[in-house]
Design a protein around this motif. Structure first.
Motif, mmCIF file in Angstrom:
data_model
loop_
_atom_site.group_PDB
_atom_site.id
_atom_site.type_symbol
_atom_site.label_atom_id
_atom_site.label_comp_id
_atom_site.label_asym_id
_atom_site.label_seq_id
_atom_site.Cartn_x
_atom_site.Cartn_y
_atom_site.Cartn_z
ATOM 1 N N THR A 104 64.838 -33.207 19.731
ATOM 2 C CA THR A 104 64.600 -32.847 18.333
ATOM 3 C C THR A 104 65.100 -33.982 17.445
ATOM 4 O OG1 THR A 104 66.765 -31.744 18.185
ATOM 5 C CG2 THR A 104 64.884 -30.365 18.806
ATOM 6 N N SER A 105 65.026 -33.802 16.143
ATOM 7 C CA SER A 105 65.559 -34.747 15.162
ATOM 8 C C SER A 105 64.976 -36.141 15.400
ATOM 9 C CB SER A 105 67.084 -34.741 15.188
ATOM 10 O OG SER A 105 67.615 -35.482 14.125
ATOM 11 N N ALA A 106 65.788 -37.100 15.831
ATOM 12 C CA ALA A 106 65.322 -38.482 15.980
ATOM 13 C C ALA A 106 64.686 -38.755 17.337
ATOM 14 C CB ALA A 106 66.497 -39.434 15.766
ATOM 15 N N TYR A 107 64.453 -37.722 18.131
ATOM 16 C CA TYR A 107 63.884 -37.931 19.470
ATOM 17 C C TYR A 107 62.473 -38.489 19.391
ATOM 18 C CZ TYR A 107 62.064 -37.020 24.153
ATOM 19 O OH TYR A 107 61.484 -37.148 25.395
ATOM 20 N N ASP A 108 62.265 -39.584 20.082
ATOM 21 C CA ASP A 108 60.944 -40.179 20.277
ATOM 22 C C ASP A 108 60.860 -40.559 21.748
ATOM 23 O OD1 ASP A 108 59.465 -43.053 20.538
ATOM 24 O OD2 ASP A 108 58.445 -41.779 19.066
ATOM 25 N N PRO A 109 59.924 -40.001 22.496
ATOM 26 C CA PRO A 109 59.933 -40.216 23.946
ATOM 27 C C PRO A 109 60.026 -41.681 24.350
ATOM 28 C CG PRO A 109 58.306 -38.552 23.370
ATOM 29 C CD PRO A 109 58.815 -39.110 22.076
ATOM 30 N N GLU A 110 59.198 -42.515 23.770
ATOM 31 C CA GLU A 110 59.184 -43.919 24.176
ATOM 32 C C GLU A 110 60.499 -44.611 23.836
ATOM 33 O OE1 GLU A 110 56.908 -45.466 25.903
ATOM 34 O OE2 GLU A 110 55.370 -43.899 25.920
ATOM 35 N N GLU A 111 60.941 -44.476 22.594
ATOM 36 C CA GLU A 111 62.139 -45.182 22.143
ATOM 37 C C GLU A 111 63.416 -44.611 22.762
ATOM 38 O OE1 GLU A 111 62.401 -47.995 19.912
ATOM 39 O OE2 GLU A 111 60.379 -48.037 20.760
ATOM 40 N N THR A 112 63.538 -43.297 22.708
ATOM 41 C CA THR A 112 64.760 -42.657 23.219
ATOM 42 C C THR A 112 64.926 -42.897 24.709
ATOM 43 O OG1 THR A 112 64.617 -40.927 21.529
ATOM 44 C CG2 THR A 112 65.948 -40.456 23.493
ATOM 45 N N LEU A 113 63.876 -42.688 25.460
ATOM 46 C CA LEU A 113 63.993 -42.796 26.910
ATOM 47 C C LEU A 113 64.110 -44.247 27.362
ATOM 48 C CD1 LEU A 113 61.484 -39.967 27.803
ATOM 49 C CD2 LEU A 113 63.986 -39.840 27.744
ATOM 50 N N ARG A 114 63.538 -45.160 26.595
ATOM 51 C CA ARG A 114 63.759 -46.579 26.880
ATOM 52 C C ARG A 114 65.230 -46.929 26.691
ATOM 53 N NH1 ARG A 114 63.349 -51.446 23.859
ATOM 54 N NH2 ARG A 114 62.584 -50.324 22.027
ATOM 55 N N ALA A 115 65.838 -46.376 25.630
ATOM 56 C CA ALA A 115 67.256 -46.635 25.386
ATOM 57 C C ALA A 115 68.113 -46.105 26.538
ATOM 58 C CB ALA A 115 67.683 -45.980 24.076
ATOM 59 N N ILE A 116 67.845 -44.869 26.960
ATOM 60 C CA ILE A 116 68.639 -44.282 28.044
ATOM 61 C C ILE A 116 68.441 -45.076 29.337
ATOM 62 C CG2 ILE A 116 69.056 -42.206 29.409
ATOM 63 C CD1 ILE A 116 69.904 -41.937 26.479
ATOM 64 N N GLY A 117 67.200 -45.469 29.594
ATOM 65 C CA GLY A 117 66.924 -46.275 30.781
ATOM 66 C C GLY A 117 67.615 -47.623 30.734
ATOM 67 N N ASP A 118 67.628 -48.250 29.555
ATOM 68 C CA ASP A 118 68.292 -49.551 29.422
ATOM 69 C C ASP A 118 69.804 -49.414 29.620
ATOM 70 O OD1 ASP A 118 65.863 -50.730 28.988
ATOM 71 O OD2 ASP A 118 66.155 -51.076 26.831
ATOM 72 N N LEU A 119 70.377 -48.327 29.117
ATOM 73 C CA LEU A 119 71.801 -48.092 29.326
ATOM 74 C C LEU A 119 72.120 -47.962 30.813
ATOM 75 C CD1 LEU A 119 72.334 -45.607 26.384
ATOM 76 C CD2 LEU A 119 73.498 -47.819 26.608
ATOM 77 N N ARG A 120 71.237 -47.304 31.532
ATOM 78 C CA ARG A 120 71.439 -47.182 32.988
ATOM 79 C C ARG A 120 71.312 -48.550 33.652
ATOM 80 N NH1 ARG A 120 68.004 -45.815 37.636
ATOM 81 N NH2 ARG A 120 69.328 -44.874 39.236
ATOM 82 N N GLU A 121 70.329 -49.343 33.222
ATOM 83 C CA GLU A 121 70.161 -50.674 33.795
ATOM 84 C C GLU A 121 71.393 -51.542 33.559
ATOM 85 O OE1 GLU A 121 67.631 -52.293 35.577
ATOM 86 O OE2 GLU A 121 67.018 -50.217 35.945
ATOM 87 N N GLU A 122 72.041 -51.346 32.425
ATOM 88 C CA GLU A 122 73.247 -52.111 32.097
ATOM 89 C C GLU A 122 74.478 -51.592 32.824
ATOM 90 O OE1 GLU A 122 73.964 -52.954 27.913
ATOM 91 O OE2 GLU A 122 71.889 -52.423 27.498
ATOM 92 N N GLY A 123 74.358 -50.483 33.509
ATOM 93 C CA GLY A 123 75.480 -49.933 34.248
ATOM 94 C C GLY A 123 76.409 -49.073 33.423
#
Length: 267
Positions: A104-123
């Motif tokens: 909800t709110s600021a959720y955008d599938p492409e942007e939000t999930l890219r951010a979460i994925g990038d955080l995982r890639e960074e460890g």
């Protein structure tokens, strides 16, 4: 599909925002045997949770720590920035599980999930989780994410058993993490659950948790303080029989207790 083994039960910390009480609850829970602690930016207690983890005589690597990005922080830059702030508050280099709290709110599938994925890639997180997603948004998220979904967190208890999402979790190989496993107390006075509790000379809370432990892929995270922390953990010793489970499955009382107007299922 993921091989992430999420310890059950977890300790929920929603509404436990008194620093000392929260820190001591986390410490006591971990020393009792819990190995899964759940917090969120929304709960305003990540600092206390981190302190409790440090106080406990339990190795950090033995504990699954989960937090969630606030719905208002789900734009790419906000998600990556505030996730780091969460780690600072927790005093950790990484969390085991990082959730999108609500789509909800600021959720955008492409942007939000890219951010979460990038955080995982960074460890900065080991695994990705979603929370309060209906099936169609789960499908969308899984298609967008490069990382597997390790957990999906939703309200789940005998009066709101989430059959579809439990099947979905089993099919796709992730845990369904059940918050409010006592229905925010609503289940404790239910006639059927009370009758089953009396049959086993147990509390109704223990029946609710025993029901959760009996379900495939379901991991309850009851929030508790004081003696309830131990009581919830010891509910693992109660085993409901097939008749009990069948009666709950056939029960015609169904009640969602967490139901904000802006939730994805209300759109």
């Amino acid at each position: 599909m993921t091989d992430f083994d999420l310890p059950s039960p977890g300790l929920g910390t929603s509404a436990n925002d008194d620093f000392e009480e929260c820190a001591e609850t986390v410490r006591a829970a971990l020393e009792l045997g819990y190995r899964h602690v759940d917090t969120a930016q929304m709960y305003d207690n990540e600092t206390a949770v981190g302190e409790g983890i440090r106080r406990a005589d339990v190795p950090r690597e033995d504990v699954v720590v989960a937090t969630k990005v606030h719905p208002d922080n789900l734009a790419y830059d906000d998600a990556t920035r505030t996730a780091r702030e969460s780690l600072d508050r927790l005093g950790l280099d990484a969390v085991d599980l990082l959730y999108v709290h609500w789509p909800t709110s600021a959720y955008d599938p492409e942007e939000t999930l890219r951010a979460i994925g990038d955080l995982r890639e960074e460890g900065l997180c080991d695994h990705v989780g979603l929370s309060n997603f209906p099936p169609e948004l789960l499908d969308e998220a899984r298609a967008v994410l490069d990382s597997p979904v390790a957990a999906h967190q939703v309200e789940c208890h005998p009066l709101f058993p989430q059959e579809e999402l439990r099947r979905y979790a089993v099919e796709h190989g992730h845990s369904l993490v059940g918050y409010s496993p006592l229905g925010r107390g609503e289940a404790l006075d239910d006639p059927l659950l009370t009758e089953i509790a009396e049959k086993h000379d147990a509390s109704t809370a223990a029946v609710c948790l025993a029901w959760a432990f009996a379900q495939k892929a379901l991991v309850p995270i009851p929030k508790a303080t004081g003696d309830h922390v131990r009581a919830n953990y010891e509910a693992r010793e109660l085993e409901l029989d097939e008749e009990d489970l069948a009666r709950i499955a056939a029960y015609d009382v169904r009640e969602r207790v967490i139901d904000p107007d802006g939730a994805a299922w209300n759109r």
